[in-house]
Design a protein around this motif. Structure first.
Motif, PDB file in Angstrom:
ATOM      1  N   TYR A 139     -14.275  21.629 -13.200  1.00  0.00           N
ATOM      2  CA  TYR A 139     -13.509  22.871 -13.387  1.00  0.00           C
ATOM      3  C   TYR A 139     -12.506  22.709 -14.531  1.00  0.00           C
ATOM      4  CZ  TYR A 139      -9.224  25.571 -12.331  1.00  0.00           C
ATOM      5  OH  TYR A 139      -8.075  26.317 -12.408  1.00  0.00           O
ATOM      6  N   ASN A 140     -11.822  21.563 -14.601  1.00  0.00           N
ATOM      7  CA  ASN A 140     -10.844  21.328 -15.665  1.00  0.00           C
ATOM      8  C   ASN A 140     -11.500  21.307 -17.040  1.00  0.00           C
ATOM      9  OD1 ASN A 140      -8.711  21.178 -13.881  1.00  0.00           O
ATOM     10  ND2 ASN A 140      -8.802  18.957 -13.680  1.00  0.00           N
ATOM     11  N   THR A 158      -5.295  18.882 -10.431  1.00  0.00           N
ATOM     12  CA  THR A 158      -6.247  19.466  -9.480  1.00  0.00           C
ATOM     13  C   THR A 158      -7.241  18.449  -8.945  1.00  0.00           C
ATOM     14  OG1 THR A 158      -7.678  20.117 -11.313  1.00  0.00           O
ATOM     15  CG2 THR A 158      -6.093  21.750 -10.526  1.00  0.00           C
ATOM     16  N   VAL A 159      -7.411  17.302  -9.640  1.00  0.00           N
ATOM     17  CA  VAL A 159      -8.410  16.324  -9.187  1.00  0.00           C
ATOM     18  C   VAL A 159      -7.860  15.417  -8.096  1.00  0.00           C
ATOM     19  CG1 VAL A 159      -9.528  16.362 -11.441  1.00  0.00           C
ATOM     20  CG2 VAL A 159      -7.848  14.593 -10.943  1.00  0.00           C
ATOM     21  N   ALA A 160      -6.720  15.779  -7.523  1.00  0.00           N
ATOM     22  CA  ALA A 160      -6.124  14.977  -6.455  1.00  0.00           C
ATOM     23  C   ALA A 160      -7.091  14.679  -5.307  1.00  0.00           C
ATOM     24  CB  ALA A 160      -4.863  15.668  -5.918  1.00  0.00           C
ATOM     25  N   PRO A 161      -8.039  15.572  -4.950  1.00  0.00           N
ATOM     26  CA  PRO A 161      -8.980  15.223  -3.871  1.00  0.00           C
ATOM     27  C   PRO A 161      -9.775  13.951  -4.129  1.00  0.00           C
ATOM     28  CG  PRO A 161      -9.047  17.571  -4.292  1.00  0.00           C
ATOM     29  CD  PRO A 161      -8.185  16.979  -5.367  1.00  0.00           C
ATOM     30  N   ALA A 162      -9.865  13.497  -5.392  1.00  0.00           N
ATOM     31  CA  ALA A 162     -10.573  12.234  -5.673  1.00  0.00           C
ATOM     32  C   ALA A 162      -9.901  11.057  -4.973  1.00  0.00           C
ATOM     33  CB  ALA A 162     -10.628  11.989  -7.185  1.00  0.00           C
ATOM     34  N   ALA A 195      -1.285  19.542  -6.899  1.00  0.00           N
ATOM     35  CA  ALA A 195      -1.947  18.333  -6.395  1.00  0.00           C
ATOM     36  C   ALA A 195      -1.996  18.342  -4.869  1.00  0.00           C
ATOM     37  CB  ALA A 195      -1.220  17.092  -6.905  1.00  0.00           C
ATOM     38  N   MET A 196      -0.867  18.649  -4.233  1.00  0.00           N
ATOM     39  CA  MET A 196      -0.817  18.658  -2.769  1.00  0.00           C
ATOM     40  C   MET A 196      -1.662  19.791  -2.184  1.00  0.00           C
ATOM     41  SD  MET A 196       0.982  16.108  -1.689  1.00  0.00           S
ATOM     42  CE  MET A 196       0.162  15.224  -3.002  1.00  0.00           C
TER      43      MET A 196
END
Length: 965
Positions: A585-586, A317-321, A367-368
């Motif tokens: 959140y994680n 979920t931290v893909a926006p980093a 992730a996407m």
């Protein structure tokens, strides 16, 4: 007959009358139809039409509409004659309304006219097809009538001509009509579920009120139709054409906009509606993919009985980093369509059979999805209207996810643990998702850079708010039953029930969304935050309705604050606000798991059983985001900057319409799921009680598919009347916020006690029963070292005899002191009951050794169902005061990791029989007999002999054991 207003055109007129007489004739004949049936029915069959399935006169003394118009001659015939006459004026009324409101280029009058026609047809359907004729079709047509009443009512108010009196009456009557639905449902529940004497009479009054208000609403058209004259000529001629009504005054337009919340204040365009539908569905897909991640990750530690390493996938979920890296940010922002299409891998995953590969595909989808949505919010943040649309789509998508899960008994139909065999709609959902993603991304990005610095405030505080908010939405609002089970505390029912009151959560979420959009200044205050905190405290500390009222306040607040929090985060650095936000959140998700899984994780004892700490942390994180919002507003005020508002709010009517449709869909599903079972045991003629115990491994089978359907089939085919389920608490993010017991109870026709709720930090114990549960108490047994041991002590009404059933899951093998203390506690609890009793349990002990002799002892008074069965370690069935007739062990196939054990008992008929049962010598109780000596009704099903069916067969003994006593 009124004189014609057109004196120069009177030639050939046969008949003419004012248009208002259409309304008056409809009103008079409709009222006459219902009231004449009531008068005749009360005069001829009063005692029969006030009788319902539970009570009659004098407990019930006023008949319902359906009993009055549908059950007996002649009132049924009188009603049908008059209601047939009503149809003519009814269609004429719809037609005149269309002529009055139609204007060139307007679509809404046509849509309202169509809904009026369908509403009229469905009215004829539910009045002519009574519940006695065909209960299902009667209900379907009645629901359809109410559904189409919503657009008809709001549309008539929106299209109302400039007549202040008519607008006022329509507002009052519409409010009264829909307001009456609330007590109507309440008293129907009191009658149907709680069987309260007299509740159906009160329900009948509200039902009749609906009829009177419905007809009265249409009667208001008489105030508008006086502009018409209906003329019948004896020659052919062109019609007078559509009415050219004057433009309403500003005051009346304001009244209409207020009455309809501005939903119909602008024109309707199909392409805009399709855009919003695609956006909301794409938001639904995001939440479906995100909520599926925990379930597929949980599969691995579940089968490894400890940390597996696959837990690392929650970090997808931290893909926006990654947006902090300029080339990646530019690439993603310029290729948003591709990113969103790649996110659909989370839906395609159901095609992957291997669980490990399926997890990898879901991880890619998550992730996407997180990356794509963050990029879209970032690029659209420069245009307030576009940004608000995206945020609304995201938030309403969560509400749609909750609606879908309710309709599918807490499973999402497009999750990767679903497929056609267990009720999944994966293929259909994927096809629509592709179309929605294409339409969602059809507009070019507004910019390809980053808005960092464009918005004042702290990105760090905003990230904290996002982390706390997404955890709150996911953990509490992704399923309507979650907070209800937090406040559930056993029988008798003293609070909300999942399949009856779930809509209250949806309604609170809806109110929150509307408030967040319409009154952002109100929701971004410390007062509103305080209300949310109080709601969280009530949910955490109280049971029953008091706790649920807090839950509703919290639900409304979370949805309301979502709009400004996400909007503000989108205007800052996305790598920080969403990358760091999802990381927080994680950590909250792990915290949320650690409080119950403390026995299996490093550092677990530090947070053992501290859901209160989770709720405090969650609200503090959200408070950080609120502080950032309030600080920004204060700076704007010092600079005398007007708060930025959406330049074009036309999209809101579509989103509010989507909210309305989702609420209606939920209520339709709610009606279809309303409990209507007769709860009949399988062999009542033999006074047989068939009891089972099964550890269901969190409703995930060996191949990572949701296993409710397969469990249902085995329980039904084994004819189990009472079954204890262990490892059954699925109301956590890692289990998907599910509740297997809802599906099993409703499909099998059983009462259900969920057991200690998700805020009690256990792995779950549940009870399903064909017999009424008179009372149930939840216990948390002593566990100073290991995991908490849940127990249910329930009293059932079995053929008029009170029988106690205990469902219990003891601690793990690694904690012997816990298990010793638990055995002593449970032995005393069972021994305290003077009634016939059954224990359905998971004991972790060897037969005839150690703690076994505490469970089976003089203290408990319990006997082993078969002490010669030395192959057991976990599951045991004990009993006292009942006549044991059979015992079997049935293999699990690939459903779970534990077999289903079943025992058959005959319930004593009277006190003398009960005394004889209790005092019978051990030799008599233990004598086994061959199956042919056992009456047919007391035997186990033959279909599981030999190789059995679907991998289920009698094993260990190769066949059931039967006992003479």
């Amino acid at each position: 007959m009124a004189a014609s207003r057109y004196k120069d055109k009177d030639a050939g007129i046969v008949l003419s009358f004012g248009g208002q007489w259409v309304s008056w004739s409809h009103t008079a004949v409709a009222y006459l139809a219902f009231l004449s049936a009531l008068i005749v029915g009360s005069a001829l069959h009063y005692h029969k039409i006030v009788q319902n399935e539970w009570y009659g006169y004098p407990d019930e003394w006023f008949p319902s509409v359906s009993a009055t118009i549908g059950d007996r001659y002649p009132e049924r015939s009188i009603f049908m004659i008059f209601i047939a006459i009503t149809s003519g004026p009814r269609f004429a009324l719809v037609g005149l309304w269309y002529l009055l409101t139609a204007k060139p280029g307007r679509t809404l009058p046509k849509a309202i006219a169509i809904s009026g026609v369908i509403r009229t047809l469905t009215c004829g359907g539910w009045t002519y097809i009574t519940s006695t004729d065909d209960h299902d079709w009667h209900d379907i047509l009645m629901i359809s009538y109410i559904v189409f009443t919503i657009p008809w009512t709001t549309g008539c108010i929106a299209l109302s001509p400039p007549n202040a009196k008519a607008i006022k009456y329509r507002k009052y009557l519409a409010s009264a009509f829909f307001g009456t639905l609330v007590p109507l449902v309440y008293f129907f529940i009191q009658h149907k579920v709680h069987r309260v004497a007299g509740a159906y009479t009160i329900y009948a009054f509200f039902e009749w009120s609906l009829i009177l208000l419905d007809v009265a609403f249409d009667a208001v058209t008489a105030l508008d139709f006086d502009t018409f004259e209906v003329v019948v000529r004896d020659v052919k001629g062109a019609s007078m054409g559509a009415n050219k009504s004057s433009v309403p005054t500003a005051v009346l337009e304001k009244e209409k906009e207020k009455a309809t919340a501005g939903v119909f204040s602008a024109g309707f365009r199909l392409d805009e509606a399709l855009d919003i539908a695609a956006d909301v569905y794409h938001g639904f897909v995001f939440w479906s993919i995100l909520t599926s991640l925990g379930v597929v990750v949980w599969y691995f530690p579940l089968w490894h009985m400890g940390i597996s390493g696959f837990e690392a996938f929650i970090m997808t979920t931290v893909a926006p980093a990654l947006l902090a890296i300029r080339p990646i940010r530019s690439l993603v922002l310029k290729n948003q369509r591709l990113t969103h299409l790649l996110s659909l891998a989370g839906l395609v995953a159901y095609r992957v059979e291997d669980p490990t590969l399926r997890l990898f595909v879901v991880g890619l989808g998550v992730a996407m999805s997180c990356l794509g949505w963050t990029a879209t919010l970032c690029s659209d943040s420069v245009q307030p209207a576009r940004l608000e649309m995206r945020v609304l789509a995201w938030v309403i998508g969560l509400l749609m996810s909750s609606v879908a899960k309710f309709a599918w008994y807490t499973n999402n139909p497009i999750w990767p643990i679903m497929h056609a065999a267990n009720g999944g709609w994966n293929g259909t959902g994927l096809a629509i998702a592709v179309l929605a993603a294409l339409r969602f991304t059809r507009r070019a990005p507004l910019h390809g850079g980053t808005p960092a610095g464009a918005e004042s405030g702290s990105a760090l505080l905003s990230a904290c708010g996002i982390g706390g908010l997404f955890f709150a939405l996911h953990s509490l609002l992704s399923d309507t039953s979650t907070m209800i089970l937090w406040v559930w505390d056993g029988y008798p029912i003293r609070g909300p029930v999942s399949n009856v009151h779930g809509w209250y959560t949806i309604a609170a979420m809806t109110v929150g969304v509307v408030a967040g959009v319409s009154r952002p200044a109100l929701v971004t205050t410390w007062t509103a935050y305080g209300v949310g905190c109080v709601g969280a405290a009530f949910l955490t500390l109280y049971h029953h309705w008091r706790g649920y009222y807090g839950a509703l306040a919290l639900a409304a607040y979370l949805m309301a604050i979502s709009i400004p929090l996400i909007s503000s985060a989108a205007k800052k650095s996305p790598a920080v606000t969403f990358g760091l936000g999802f990381l927080i959140y994680n950590f909250m998700v792990l915290f949320h798991v650690w409080v119950v899984a403390y026995a299996f994780v490093p550092g677990g004892p530090l947070v053992r059983e501290h859901t209160d700490w989770i709720m405090i942390s969650m609200m503090l994180l959200i408070g950080a985001g609120v502080f950032d919002l309030i600080s920004q507003r204060a700076k704007s005020a010092r600079k005398q900057e007007a708060p930025r508002r959406s330049a074009n709010a036309n999209h809101r009517k579509y989103y509010f319409g989507a909210l309305g449709i989702l609420n209606v869909l939920f209520l339709c599903a709610n009606f279809l799921r309303f409990p209507t079972n007769d709860y009949k045991p399988y062999h009542a003629e033999d006074r047989l009680l068939t009891a089972g115990i099964w550890t269901i491994h969190f409703s995930l089978d060996n191949d990572m598919w949701s296993s409710e359907y397969r469990m249902r089939d085995l329980i039904k085919e084994l004819e189990v009347d009472v079954v204890g389920l262990l490892e059954s608490d699925l109301q956590r993010i890692i289990m998907g916020n599910r509740d297997t017991t809802q599906f099993l109870a409703e499909d099998l026709g059983m009462y259900v006690d969920y057991g200690p709720g998700p805020n009690k930090h256990t792995w779950g114990a549940a009870l399903l029963s064909k017999f009424p549960i008179v009372n149930s108490t939840h216990h948390l047994l002593p566990s100073p070292v290991g995991e908490l041991a849940p127990a249910i002590h329930a009293t059932l009404d079995v053929y008029g005899t009170l029988v106690d059933v205990f469902v219990f899951h003891s601690g793990q093998e690694e904690d012997p002191e816990d298990r010793r203390l638990q055995s002593e506690y449970l032995a005393r609890l069972m021994g305290s009951s003077p009634r016939p009793s059954v224990l359905l349990s998971y004991l972790v002990t060897t037969p005839l050794e150690g703690n076994y002799n505490t469970y089976v002892s003089a203290t408990s008074g319990m006997h082993d169902v078969d002490e010669t069965d030395d192959d057991r370690w976990c599951e045991y069935i004990l009993f006292k005061g009942l006549r044991r007739t059979g015992y079997a062990r049935v293999s699990r196939s690939t459903i779970t990791d534990t077999e289903l054990q079943v025992a058959k008992f005959v319930v004593p008929r009277d006190e003398a029989d009960s005394v004889a049962t209790w005092s019978a010598p051990k030799a008599l109780r233990d004598r086994r007999v061959p199956e042919e000596e056992v009456p047919e009704g007391l035997r186990f099903p033959a279909m599981f002999k030999g190789e059995g069916v679907r991998g289920h067969q009698y094993h260990v003994f190769d066949e059931p054991r039967y006992y003479a006593f």
